[in-house]
Design a protein around this motif. Structure first.
Motif, PDB file in Angstrom:
ATOM      1  N   HIS A 236      -1.905  28.438 -10.402  1.00 45.06           N
ATOM      2  CA  HIS A 236      -2.773  29.096  -9.432  1.00 45.06           C
ATOM      3  C   HIS A 236      -3.951  28.198  -9.023  1.00 45.06           C
ATOM      4  CE1 HIS A 236      -4.596  32.399  -7.291  1.00 45.06           C
ATOM      5  NE2 HIS A 236      -5.748  32.139  -7.899  1.00 45.06           N
ATOM      6  N   SER A 237      -4.495  27.469 -10.005  1.00 46.77           N
ATOM      7  CA  SER A 237      -5.654  26.617  -9.755  1.00 46.77           C
ATOM      8  C   SER A 237      -5.516  25.357 -10.600  1.00 46.77           C
ATOM      9  CB  SER A 237      -6.923  27.375 -10.143  1.00 46.77           C
ATOM     10  OG  SER A 237      -8.055  26.563  -9.967  1.00 46.77           O
ATOM     11  N   GLY A 238      -5.660  24.178  -9.977  1.00 43.91           N
ATOM     12  CA  GLY A 238      -5.520  22.944 -10.747  1.00 43.91           C
ATOM     13  C   GLY A 238      -5.477  21.706  -9.881  1.00 43.91           C
ATOM     14  N   ILE A 239      -4.773  20.707 -10.395  1.00 40.74           N
ATOM     15  CA  ILE A 239      -4.682  19.392  -9.749  1.00 40.74           C
ATOM     16  C   ILE A 239      -3.213  18.982  -9.635  1.00 40.74           C
ATOM     17  CG2 ILE A 239      -5.166  16.905 -10.044  1.00 40.74           C
ATOM     18  CD1 ILE A 239      -7.640  18.377  -9.292  1.00 40.74           C
ATOM     19  N   CYS A 240      -2.894  18.398  -8.499  1.00 44.32           N
ATOM     20  CA  CYS A 240      -1.586  17.778  -8.277  1.00 44.32           C
ATOM     21  C   CYS A 240      -1.822  16.271  -8.230  1.00 44.32           C
ATOM     22  CB  CYS A 240      -0.990  18.268  -6.959  1.00 44.32           C
ATOM     23  SG  CYS A 240       0.530  17.422  -6.481  1.00 44.32           S
ATOM     24  N   GLN A 241      -1.324  15.560  -9.217  1.00 39.38           N
ATOM     25  CA  GLN A 241      -1.488  14.109  -9.310  1.00 39.38           C
ATOM     26  C   GLN A 241      -0.168  13.456  -8.897  1.00 39.38           C
ATOM     27  OE1 GLN A 241      -3.971  11.956 -10.011  1.00 39.38           O
ATOM     28  NE2 GLN A 241      -2.572  10.267  -9.850  1.00 39.38           N
TER      29      GLN A 241
ATOM     30  N   SER B  54       4.956  -2.299  -3.893  1.00 40.62           N
ATOM     31  CA  SER B  54       5.072  -2.730  -2.498  1.00 40.62           C
ATOM     32  C   SER B  54       5.280  -1.538  -1.555  1.00 40.62           C
ATOM     33  CB  SER B  54       6.187  -3.763  -2.341  1.00 40.62           C
ATOM     34  OG  SER B  54       7.404  -3.275  -2.851  1.00 40.62           O
ATOM     35  N   ALA B  55       4.736  -0.403  -1.941  1.00 41.86           N
ATOM     36  CA  ALA B  55       4.697   0.798  -1.106  1.00 41.86           C
ATOM     37  C   ALA B  55       3.478   1.590  -1.562  1.00 41.86           C
ATOM     38  CB  ALA B  55       5.977   1.621  -1.274  1.00 41.86           C
ATOM     39  N   SER B  56       3.058   2.576  -0.771  1.00 37.73           N
ATOM     40  CA  SER B  56       1.874   3.333  -1.152  1.00 37.73           C
ATOM     41  C   SER B  56       1.987   4.790  -0.724  1.00 37.73           C
ATOM     42  CB  SER B  56       0.613   2.684  -0.574  1.00 37.73           C
ATOM     43  OG  SER B  56       0.697   2.547   0.824  1.00 37.73           O
ATOM     44  N   LEU B  57       1.020   5.567  -1.182  1.00 36.15           N
ATOM     45  CA  LEU B  57       0.897   6.974  -0.817  1.00 36.15           C
ATOM     46  C   LEU B  57      -0.362   7.132   0.014  1.00 36.15           C
ATOM     47  CD1 LEU B  57       1.649   8.562  -4.299  1.00 36.15           C
ATOM     48  CD2 LEU B  57       3.184   8.516  -2.315  1.00 36.15           C
ATOM     49  N   ILE B  58      -0.263   7.885   1.092  1.00 37.26           N
ATOM     50  CA  ILE B  58      -1.440   8.125   1.926  1.00 37.26           C
ATOM     51  C   ILE B  58      -1.518   9.601   2.300  1.00 37.26           C
ATOM     52  CG2 ILE B  58      -1.590   5.786   2.857  1.00 37.26           C
ATOM     53  CD1 ILE B  58      -0.319   6.847   5.467  1.00 37.26           C
ATOM     54  N   LEU B  59      -2.739  10.075   2.462  1.00 34.40           N
ATOM     55  CA  LEU B  59      -3.021  11.384   3.018  1.00 34.40           C
ATOM     56  C   LEU B  59      -3.453  11.100   4.454  1.00 34.40           C
ATOM     57  CD1 LEU B  59      -3.244  14.378   2.286  1.00 34.40           C
ATOM     58  CD2 LEU B  59      -5.639  13.956   1.710  1.00 34.40           C
ATOM     59  N   CYS B  60      -2.713  11.640   5.407  1.00 34.52           N
ATOM     60  CA  CYS B  60      -2.910  11.198   6.788  1.00 34.52           C
ATOM     61  C   CYS B  60      -2.737  12.363   7.758  1.00 34.52           C
ATOM     62  CB  CYS B  60      -1.876  10.108   7.088  1.00 34.52           C
ATOM     63  SG  CYS B  60      -2.113   9.258   8.649  1.00 34.52           S
ATOM     64  N   GLU B  61      -3.236  12.196   8.945  1.00 30.17           N
ATOM     65  CA  GLU B  61      -3.003  13.128  10.048  1.00 30.17           C
ATOM     66  C   GLU B  61      -1.504  13.363  10.197  1.00 30.17           C
ATOM     67  OE1 GLU B  61      -3.168  14.473  14.293  1.00 30.17           O
ATOM     68  OE2 GLU B  61      -4.971  13.534  13.508  1.00 30.17           O
ATOM     69  N   ASN B  62      -1.103  14.630  10.339  1.00 28.01           N
ATOM     70  CA  ASN B  62       0.322  14.923  10.467  1.00 28.01           C
ATOM     71  C   ASN B  62       0.710  15.474  11.836  1.00 28.01           C
ATOM     72  OD1 ASN B  62      -0.654  17.517  10.381  1.00 28.01           O
ATOM     73  ND2 ASN B  62       0.433  18.122   8.539  1.00 28.01           N
TER      74      ASN B  62
ATOM     75  N   LEU C  81      -4.548  -2.557  -0.930  1.00 27.57           N
ATOM     76  CA  LEU C  81      -5.541  -2.090   0.035  1.00 27.57           C
ATOM     77  C   LEU C  81      -5.461  -0.585   0.282  1.00 27.57           C
ATOM     78  CD1 LEU C  81      -5.439  -4.940   2.704  1.00 27.57           C
ATOM     79  CD2 LEU C  81      -7.198  -4.526   0.970  1.00 27.57           C
ATOM     80  N   THR C  82      -4.313  -0.005   0.025  1.00 27.75           N
ATOM     81  CA  THR C  82      -4.146   1.441   0.207  1.00 27.75           C
ATOM     82  C   THR C  82      -4.148   2.073  -1.189  1.00 27.75           C
ATOM     83  OG1 THR C  82      -1.756   1.089   0.450  1.00 27.75           O
ATOM     84  CG2 THR C  82      -3.057   1.256   2.469  1.00 27.75           C
ATOM     85  N   HIS C  83      -3.154   2.885  -1.541  1.00 27.00           N
ATOM     86  CA  HIS C  83      -3.154   3.542  -2.850  1.00 27.00           C
ATOM     87  C   HIS C  83      -1.724   3.749  -3.345  1.00 27.00           C
ATOM     88  CE1 HIS C  83      -7.401   4.662  -2.577  1.00 27.00           C
ATOM     89  NE2 HIS C  83      -7.158   4.952  -1.320  1.00 27.00           N
ATOM     90  N   SER C  84      -1.565   3.712  -4.650  1.00 18.40           N
ATOM     91  CA  SER C  84      -0.277   4.081  -5.233  1.00 18.40           C
ATOM     92  C   SER C  84      -0.396   5.426  -5.953  1.00 18.40           C
ATOM     93  CB  SER C  84       0.238   2.995  -6.177  1.00 18.40           C
ATOM     94  OG  SER C  84      -0.708   2.717  -7.179  1.00 18.40           O
ATOM     95  N   ASP C  85      -1.544   6.103  -5.783  1.00 15.80           N
ATOM     96  CA  ASP C  85      -1.714   7.422  -6.377  1.00 15.80           C
ATOM     97  C   ASP C  85      -2.615   8.284  -5.494  1.00 15.80           C
ATOM     98  OD1 ASP C  85      -4.013   5.814  -7.093  1.00 15.80           O
ATOM     99  OD2 ASP C  85      -4.559   7.401  -8.486  1.00 15.80           O
TER     100      ASP C  85
END
Length: 138
Positions: A33-38, A45-53, A95-99
């Motif tokens: 119900h309440s927490g963190i998604c990691q 050689s790849a990354s995760l981004i939070l971006c405009e969809n 330069l971006t993120h892997s997490d």
């Protein structure tokens, strides 16, 4: 409560792949119900981004900008073992993120209206990428 799962994403080469649905599905099924998604991408050689969809031009513009900033096959690179996109892909990842860490609120991933989660492949040829998802909460 803690839940952990790893899933694979097949890329077609340099691109962004929307993985929001896979992540929201895992959160929905978790019962948290309440927490963190990691999120953790198990690659260099790849990354995760939070971006405009809403507008794919945003991700195209990001790719064009990063291509200008970090050029494939730049003569300053010594590490070229896997081709001209090898070292540039590593730099792009650094330069971006892997997490990513995202909040879970009221049993849902607390994304903004126009936010999506993307795997950004930095290599020019296809790869099978693995994303580890750890959900912590109550």
């Amino acid at each position: 409560m803690v839940a952990q799962e790893t899933f694979s994403i097949q890329t077609r080469g340099r691109e962004t792949v929307n993985i929001t649905h896979q992540i929201t599905s895992l959160v929905d099924q978790s019962g948290i119900h309440s927490g963190i998604c990691q999120l953790f991408l198990r690659h260099t050689s790849a990354s995760l981004i939070l971006c405009e969809n809403a507008d794919p031009d945003v991700r195209s513009d990001l790719e064009r900008y990063l291509s200008r900033l970090v050029k494939d096959g730049d003569s300053i690179f010594q590490h070229t073992m896997e081709g001209p996109d090898d070292m540039s892909a590593h730099i792009r990842t650094i330069l971006t993120h892997s997490d990513l860490s995202l909040p879970i609120s009221n049993g849902r991933l607390a994304l903004g209206t126009w936010q999506g989660i993307y795997l950004w492949e930095h290599r020019t040829h296809p790869h099978n990428r693995q994303v580890m998802v750890t959900l912590i909460g109550e």
